[in-house]
Design a protein around this motif. Structure first.
Motif, short mmCIF file in Angstrom:
data_model
loop_
_atom_site.label_atom_id
_atom_site.label_comp_id
_atom_site.label_asym_id
_atom_site.label_seq_id
_atom_site.Cartn_x
_atom_site.Cartn_y
_atom_site.Cartn_z
N GLY A 11 0.85 -1.19 0.00
CA GLY A 11 0.00 0.00 0.00
C GLY A 11 0.87 1.23 0.00
N GLU A 12 0.29 2.31 -0.43
CA GLU A 12 1.05 3.53 -0.63
C GLU A 12 1.12 4.43 0.59
N MET A 13 0.29 4.18 1.62
CA MET A 13 0.28 5.16 2.71
C MET A 13 0.01 4.54 4.06
N THR A 14 0.37 5.33 5.05
CA THR A 14 -0.07 5.13 6.42
C THR A 14 -1.13 6.18 6.65
N LEU A 15 -2.30 5.76 7.11
CA LEU A 15 -3.45 6.65 7.25
C LEU A 15 -3.88 6.68 8.71
N ALA A 16 -3.81 7.86 9.31
CA ALA A 16 -4.22 8.03 10.71
C ALA A 16 -5.38 9.01 10.78
N GLY A 68 -0.27 3.19 23.48
CA GLY A 68 0.22 3.22 24.85
C GLY A 68 -0.37 4.42 25.57
N ASP A 69 0.46 5.12 26.32
CA ASP A 69 -0.01 6.31 27.02
C ASP A 69 0.60 7.58 26.45
N ARG A 70 1.08 7.49 25.21
CA ARG A 70 1.71 8.66 24.56
C ARG A 70 0.66 9.67 24.13
N ASP A 71 1.03 10.95 24.20
CA ASP A 71 0.13 11.96 23.67
C ASP A 71 0.18 11.90 22.14
N ILE A 72 -0.69 12.64 21.51
CA ILE A 72 -0.82 12.56 20.05
C ILE A 72 0.48 12.95 19.34
N TRP A 73 1.22 13.92 19.89
CA TRP A 73 2.46 14.35 19.28
C TRP A 73 3.47 13.21 19.24
N LEU A 74 3.67 12.55 20.36
CA LEU A 74 4.63 11.44 20.40
C LEU A 74 4.14 10.24 19.60
N ALA A 75 2.84 9.99 19.65
CA ALA A 75 2.28 8.87 18.89
C ALA A 75 2.50 9.08 17.39
N MET A 76 2.18 10.27 16.90
CA MET A 76 2.32 10.54 15.47
C MET A 76 3.78 10.48 15.04
N GLU A 77 4.66 10.99 15.86
CA GLU A 77 6.09 10.94 15.55
C GLU A 77 6.58 9.48 15.50
N GLY A 78 6.15 8.69 16.48
CA GLY A 78 6.56 7.29 16.52
C GLY A 78 6.00 6.48 15.36
N ILE A 79 4.75 6.71 15.02
CA ILE A 79 4.13 6.00 13.89
C ILE A 79 4.86 6.36 12.60
N ARG A 80 5.15 7.64 12.43
CA ARG A 80 5.85 8.10 11.21
C ARG A 80 7.22 7.44 11.09
N GLU A 81 7.95 7.39 12.19
CA GLU A 81 9.29 6.80 12.17
C GLU A 81 9.28 5.30 11.93
N SER A 82 8.24 4.61 12.39
CA SER A 82 8.22 3.15 12.26
C SER A 82 7.52 2.67 11.00
N SER A 83 6.82 3.55 10.29
CA SER A 83 6.11 3.17 9.07
C SER A 83 7.02 3.29 7.86
N ASP A 84 6.99 2.26 7.04
CA ASP A 84 7.80 2.26 5.83
C ASP A 84 7.00 2.67 4.58
N ALA A 85 5.78 3.15 4.77
CA ALA A 85 4.97 3.59 3.63
C ALA A 85 5.53 4.90 3.07
N PRO A 86 5.42 5.10 1.75
CA PRO A 86 5.94 6.34 1.16
C PRO A 86 5.13 7.59 1.53
N ARG A 87 3.85 7.43 1.89
CA ARG A 87 3.00 8.58 2.24
C ARG A 87 2.43 8.39 3.63
N HIS A 88 2.28 9.50 4.33
CA HIS A 88 1.68 9.50 5.66
C HIS A 88 0.62 10.58 5.69
N VAL A 89 -0.65 10.17 5.84
CA VAL A 89 -1.77 11.10 5.79
C VAL A 89 -2.49 11.09 7.13
N PHE A 90 -2.68 12.28 7.68
CA PHE A 90 -3.38 12.45 8.96
C PHE A 90 -4.67 13.20 8.71
#
Length: 150
Positions: A11-16, A68-90
């Motif tokens: 798939g082309e993206m990570t979608l949050a 986990g118990d991360r706020d949205i800022w940390l969660a989004m940063e962590g998801i972005r870093e761990s996702s290998d998709a070429p696009r990240h859409v929030f």
């Protein structure tokens, strides 16, 4: 979820979706099901992780993100870093959501925009009945305009 012949996510993206954004869709389960056709990862994020868990359970959604118990800022940063998709859409609804997306390297979209692009329906809420003051003003206005037309 898109899976290639070797069993890897494709798939082309990570979608949050921010929690308030996914709530705007008529059928969140259909949104998730359809999004998995072109997305490697799909999930819901919010500062209120208990509310996310309740929403995911209520709609029987498969959440790809471990918040986990991360706020949205940390969660989004962590998801972005761990996702290998070429696009990240929030998908979010507020200026704060836009700031989170911009600061963490995500494309920001509003629910109406993604609904139109993907063919998803937004929840339609009936307009509340007008209150007594609104009804009174409407009657007065109609009488005033009605008499002036005669």
């Amino acid at each position: 979820m898109s899976v290639d012949v070797e069993g890897e996510r494709s798939g082309e993206m990570t979608l949050a979706f921010e929690l308030d954004a996914i709530r705007q869709f008529d059928d969140p389960a259909t949104v998730f099901e359809d999004a998995r056709e072109w997305s490697r990862y799909v999930g819901v994020v919010s500062n209120d992780t208990d509310a996310v868990a309740a929403f995911v359970a209520e709609h029987d959604l498969f959440q790809d993100f471990a918040l986990g118990d991360r706020d949205i800022w940390l969660a989004m940063e962590g998801i972005r870093e761990s996702s290998d998709a070429p696009r990240h859409v929030f998908v979010g609804t507020t200026p704060e959501d836009q700031r989170v997306a911009d600061a963490t390297g995500w494309e920001f979209r509003r629910p109406a925009d993604v609904a139109q692009a993907a063919g998803w329906d937004l929840e339609t809420s009936e307009q509340p009945e007008p209150g007594p003051l609104t009804r009174l003003l409407g009657r007065v206005s109609a009488r005033l305009f009605g008499r002036s037309d005669r």
